[in-house]
Scaffold this active site. Structure first.
Site, PDB file in Angstrom:
ATOM      1  N   ASP A  55      20.991  37.295   6.728  1.00  0.00           N
ATOM      2  CA  ASP A  55      20.674  37.068   5.556  1.00  0.00           C
ATOM      3  C   ASP A  55      20.770  35.702   4.865  1.00  0.00           C
ATOM      4  OD1 ASP A  55      20.512  37.549   2.855  1.00  0.00           O
ATOM      5  OD2 ASP A  55      22.478  37.665   3.108  1.00  0.00           O
TER       6      ASP A  55
ATOM      7  N   ASP B 227      25.831  39.965   3.712  1.00  0.00           N
ATOM      8  CA  ASP B 227      28.090  39.799   3.141  1.00  0.00           C
ATOM      9  C   ASP B 227      27.108  40.719   2.188  1.00  0.00           C
ATOM     10  OD1 ASP B 227      26.138  37.970   1.938  1.00  0.00           O
ATOM     11  OD2 ASP B 227      27.426  36.971   1.113  1.00  0.00           O
TER      12      ASP B 227
ATOM     13  N   ASP C  79      22.668  44.022   1.465  1.00  0.00           N
ATOM     14  CA  ASP C  79      22.603  44.379   3.062  1.00  0.00           C
ATOM     15  C   ASP C  79      23.123  45.372   3.862  1.00  0.00           C
ATOM     16  OD1 ASP C  79      21.626  41.570   2.969  1.00  0.00           O
ATOM     17  OD2 ASP C  79      23.972  40.502   2.625  1.00  0.00           O
TER      18      ASP C  79
END
Length: 647
Positions: free
Chosen positions: A332, A525, A529
């Site tokens: 990410d 995080d 996600d």
């Protein structure tokens, strides 16, 4: 009271001393008075105290039509013991020492395994023992000391310089530096001020703070870390299932080999029945696959414990094995590759003047870009005047009066009527091409400067990605941000592939698509996600992430450092390779040991008695445990050995 394996070993060894003395003195034709009765009594006690668990385990397996490692120990010692009873009654030579010493040496291997397990558990337990026993809690306007177990969520707690933080919480007053190395492995103290989180059992270095308790007891970060590592150490890696299946085949095969050894020596080679029996017992004892059973769990225990000290929590053995086979690592962007906090990267124009005007205008704003400007002003220690007639233009910026002059800060749409030099235009285009957000600062109808703001990559992001690529792994960034910004960040950190403009519900689909080319690890995080962390073969959650992300991940990076991904890969690879090495030597040992125990080399004077076979078997277990413990010494990327928690 239940005796530990180490106590059983020492008791059995002491009881076996008369038989050891007799074996040593036998070449000198010395016979201990009443030796048969001494051997019978001491061996019987050893069987009852030490060998009984092996017999019970073997009997339980037999009732379920199975055989396990203890089957070989039980059969070998039983044959030697009950034959010796028969020989004692009929006036023949006894072999009680074989049953006794085999048990002693099997216990030696088990005792060493137990000690290693306890050592690993105690190292974690010592962390919890480092908790303070009391806390200074605000009550009726005064801070009083109360037992730690009475601290509740919401209590205000005072911590003086040099004291330990009692529980997890958030600072409400004061500022200090806190040593968090016992939890994160990072030796440098971390600055804490109002609004920052503190972790229970860490050490307050130099300032007094007051914080509000947010987690107590078993909910604290330290308690959860210990619990996660304990679960990981007792979990099974998939390769352990293969080991268990092999043991299920191996044990019956050894029993058949032992029976065949007896038949060959007694029937075909004409050896005495006692000698044939001793060969058969030696085969059973030396083949006991204790080393095979220790190969995986000992390496797993050491590997997960080592990674925890380095700030990488691996939740289970399966994750550790899966990481070893990952081909692609997907990241990410915001909060994972980048800090998730916009910062000022460039100030164009007279820096002091530009920051003075910008600060006057942004002082009262809560916008993330305004916070970035004010942080820069604070770092530069620039004093600024108060603005008046403040006016917020939604989506464009801010207007006000600063020192009697009209001032503005915001986008080019807000300041389109302001004069701007060609040089300033060129610089603004360059900054925008670098995917930076450009804020214009105007005063009295002129653009006096530019402030470039960007969510910058974390300090170790580029290094971590370079390390992954050097290991032959493909790196991918998956983000909902626009293509230009994503490409700029990707270029800065050296990512292989950038996939931008991805909606939160589409991340999992992209991970599935990448899995067509091999196993995928996803690092994230945020709440958005969680689906991707779950779908990936290995989910790696940043320790600063949301609770749902941490729950979805199988590996947690406590320090929020992307080098933790590299460490997880390295410790996994080395642990898995150590498991394979342990299994290899366990099998090689048996391939060599069984024929020798069966008497294949008796023609050249090489013969293993049951007790020597037991000793050799014990040393094979010791070698596997030692091999696993060597994982504590092996080099890991970004190793913080000097910073690890003292256990």
């Amino acid at each position: 009271m239940k005796l530990s394996n180490m106590w059983k070993f020492w008791i059995s060894l002491i009881l076996a001393i008369p038989m050891l003395l007799q074996m040593i003195m036998m070449p000198f034709h010395w016979m201990m008075p009443a030796y048969n009765w001494v051997a019978f009594i001491t061996t019987t006690i050893i069987m009852l105290v030490a060998a009984a668990p092996y017999w019970k385990s073997a009997w339980a397996a037999f009732k379920h039509h199975n055989a396990n490692m203890n089957t070989l120990v039980a059969v070998g010692t039983s044959v030697a013991y009950f034959y010796s009873l028969f020989a004692m009654v009929t006036g023949r030579e006894v072999y009680f020492e074989s049953a006794a010493l085999v048990t002693v040496f099997v216990l030696l291997g088990d005792a060493l395994e137990e000690r290693m397990h306890n050592s690993a558990s105690n190292a974690l337990g010592k962390l919890l023992n480092l908790q303070v026993k009391e806390a200074e809690v605000l009550s009726d306007g005064q801070y009083i000391k109360v037992p730690l177990e009475k601290v509740q969520v919401g209590d205000l707690i005072r911590v003086r310089p040099g004291e330990k933080v009692p529980v997890d919480g958030v600072v409400t007053e004061g500022a200090t530096n806190i040593n968090e190395s016992m939890v994160t492995g990072e030796s440098m103290p971390v600055t804490k001020k109002a609004g920052d989180a503190v972790i229970g059992s860490t050490i307050n270095a130099d300032g007094m703070i007051i914080f509000r308790a947010t987690k107590v007891g078993k909910d604290t970060a330290l308690a959860q870390i210990v619990e996660l590592v304990k679960k990981a150490q007792t979990s099974h890696a998939p390769i352990q299932n293969l080991t268990d299946k092999l043991s299920g085949i191996f044990v019956p095969a050894v029993l058949i080999a032992a029976i065949s050894t007896y038949v060959i020596w007694f029937v075909f080679l004409g050896a005495p029945a006692v000698q044939a029996m001793l060969f058969a017992v030696s085969v059973i004892v030396i083949a006991c696959p204790c080393a095979l059973g220790l190969a995986t769990p000992t390496a797993l225990m050491v590997g997960t414990g080592r990674s925890a000290k380095m700030g990488v929590l691996i939740k289970n053995g399966q994750a550790l094995e899966e990481v070893n086979m990952v081909k692609t690592v997907v990241f990410d962007k915001t909060g994972t590759i980048t800090a998730g906090k916009p910062v000022v990267t460039d100030v164009i124009g007279d820096q002091t003047k530009v920051l003075q005007v910008a600060a006057s205008l942004e002082e009262s704003s809560e916008h993330p870009l305004a916070n970035a400007v004010m942080a820069k002003v604070s770092d530069a220690k620039v004093a600024y005047p108060k603005a008046r007639d403040f006016k917020n233009i939604e989506g464009k910026g801010v207007k006000a009066v600063v020192n009697g002059e009209k001032a503005s800060i915001g986008s080019d749409k807000l300041l389109e009527d302001y004069q701007i030099s060609n040089q300033m235009k060129t610089k603004m285009a360059q900054l925008q091409n670098d995917a930076k957000t450009v804020v214009l600062v105007g005063l009295s109808g002129k653009i006096i400067g530019l402030v470039a703001i960007q969510d910058t990559p974390k300090k170790t992001a580029a290094k971590a990605i370079a390390e992954l690529r050097s290991r032959g792994l493909k790196t991918v960034m998956l983000t909902g941000d626009n293509q230009r910004v994503a490409q700029a960040i990707g270029k800065q950190v050296g990512i292989d592939q950038v996939i931008a403009g991805v909606l939160p519900n589409e991340k999992a689909d992209h991970v599935k698509a990448l899995q067509q080319s091999g196993k995928v690890a996803f690092v994230g995080d945020g709440i958005n996600d969680a689906p991707a962390l779950t779908v990936a073969d290995v989910g790696i959650a940043m320790g600063s992430g949301t609770d749902i992300a941490i729950e979805s991940g199988e590996i947690i990076l406590i320090q929020n450092d992307l080098l933790g991904v590299v460490r997880a890969l390295d410790i996994s690879k080395k642990t898995f390779n150590r498991i394979k090495l342990n299994l290899f030597w366990a099998f090689i040992y048996n391939l060599i040991g069984i024929p020798i125990s069966a008497g294949i080399l008796v023609g050249i004077g090489l013969q293993l008695s049951p007790e020597l076979a037991g000793l050799a078997m014990a040393f094979s277990s010791v070698s596997v445990v030692t091999s696993s413990l060597m994982l504590n010494k092996t080099k890991i990327a970004g190793d913080h050995d000097a910073q690890q928690v003292a256990a």
